[in-house]
Design a protein around this motif. Sequence first.
Motif, PDB file in Angstrom:
ATOM      1  N   MET A  35       0.811  -1.220   0.000  1.00 51.64           N
ATOM      2  CA  MET A  35       0.000   0.000   0.000  1.00 51.64           C
ATOM      3  C   MET A  35       0.843   1.269   0.000  1.00 51.64           C
ATOM      4  N   LEU A  36       1.967   1.244   0.730  1.00 51.64           N
ATOM      5  CA  LEU A  36       2.743   2.464   0.919  1.00 51.64           C
ATOM      6  C   LEU A  36       3.980   2.539   0.034  1.00 51.64           C
ATOM      7  N   VAL A  45       3.613   2.848  10.156  1.00 50.16           N
ATOM      8  CA  VAL A  45       2.154   2.760  10.134  1.00 50.16           C
ATOM      9  C   VAL A  45       1.684   1.554  10.946  1.00 50.16           C
ATOM     10  N   LEU A  46       2.377   0.430  10.822  1.00 52.74           N
ATOM     11  CA  LEU A  46       1.987  -0.755  11.589  1.00 52.74           C
ATOM     12  C   LEU A  46       2.124  -0.490  13.087  1.00 52.74           C
ATOM     13  N   ALA A  78      -2.961   3.501   7.123  1.00 50.33           N
ATOM     14  CA  ALA A  78      -2.188   3.762   5.898  1.00 50.33           C
ATOM     15  C   ALA A  78      -2.831   4.882   5.088  1.00 50.33           C
ATOM     16  N   LYS A  79      -4.155   4.864   4.986  1.00 51.97           N
ATOM     17  CA  LYS A  79      -4.841   5.942   4.266  1.00 51.97           C
ATOM     18  C   LYS A  79      -4.581   7.285   4.951  1.00 51.97           C
ATOM     19  N   ALA A  95      -9.603   4.950  -4.401  1.00 55.63           N
ATOM     20  CA  ALA A  95      -9.976   3.779  -5.203  1.00 55.63           C
ATOM     21  C   ALA A  95      -8.784   2.842  -5.389  1.00 55.63           C
ATOM     22  N   LEU A  96      -7.613   3.402  -5.680  1.00 51.23           N
ATOM     23  CA  LEU A  96      -6.421   2.578  -5.852  1.00 51.23           C
ATOM     24  C   LEU A  96      -6.021   1.939  -4.526  1.00 51.23           C
ATOM     25  N   MET A  97      -6.090   2.697  -3.428  1.00 42.94           N
ATOM     26  CA  MET A  97      -5.754   2.138  -2.109  1.00 42.94           C
ATOM     27  C   MET A  97      -6.680   0.959  -1.788  1.00 42.94           C
TER      28      MET A  97
END
Length: 180
Positions: A35-36, A45-46, A78-79, A95-97
Amino acid sequence: MPDETPAPVQSELSEQFILRLNAVHGRLLGFLRVMLGNGTDAEDVLQRASITMWRKFSEFDQTQDFFSWASSFAFYEAKNFQRTAARSRLHFDDALMNRLAEERVADLEHREARLSAMDRCIGELDAPSRDLVRDFYMNNTDIATLAQQQGRAPQTLYNKLNALRRLLGDCMKRRLAQEA
């Protein structure tokens, strides 16, 4: 307001959370890396998502799949990271995420089976081939060093690795087909 959960119950919850998080840590990290696009960002992020998960763990339904539950926290973290991280070179729209997240979850479901098949296939190799694969792919030893250690030409090792890659690929296909 201090936590009013009795100490033995809190300790048991802590242990359950840690065991479950450790069991899916690699999958969550892989999910976030896709994702990133950056391992360091994924780890950050985790870590933030893990804090949120810990705070919400008392609400977790023990009959539910922990990875699915945890990946939703990781996804939203993440977003949020993508929206606020000015230093990130990658900016994906929602949308891609969403699509990346869906595809990665599906891929991660089969990860353990692929790793298990790979371990068994590597185990079937003769000792010199097994050592070559482990040194090159797992220990990240470069070809020049391996060639010097073995007294062989680098091209010979490249050829051997290509043959081993094909052999391992065929072995994994067979094993995964047998297990399916």
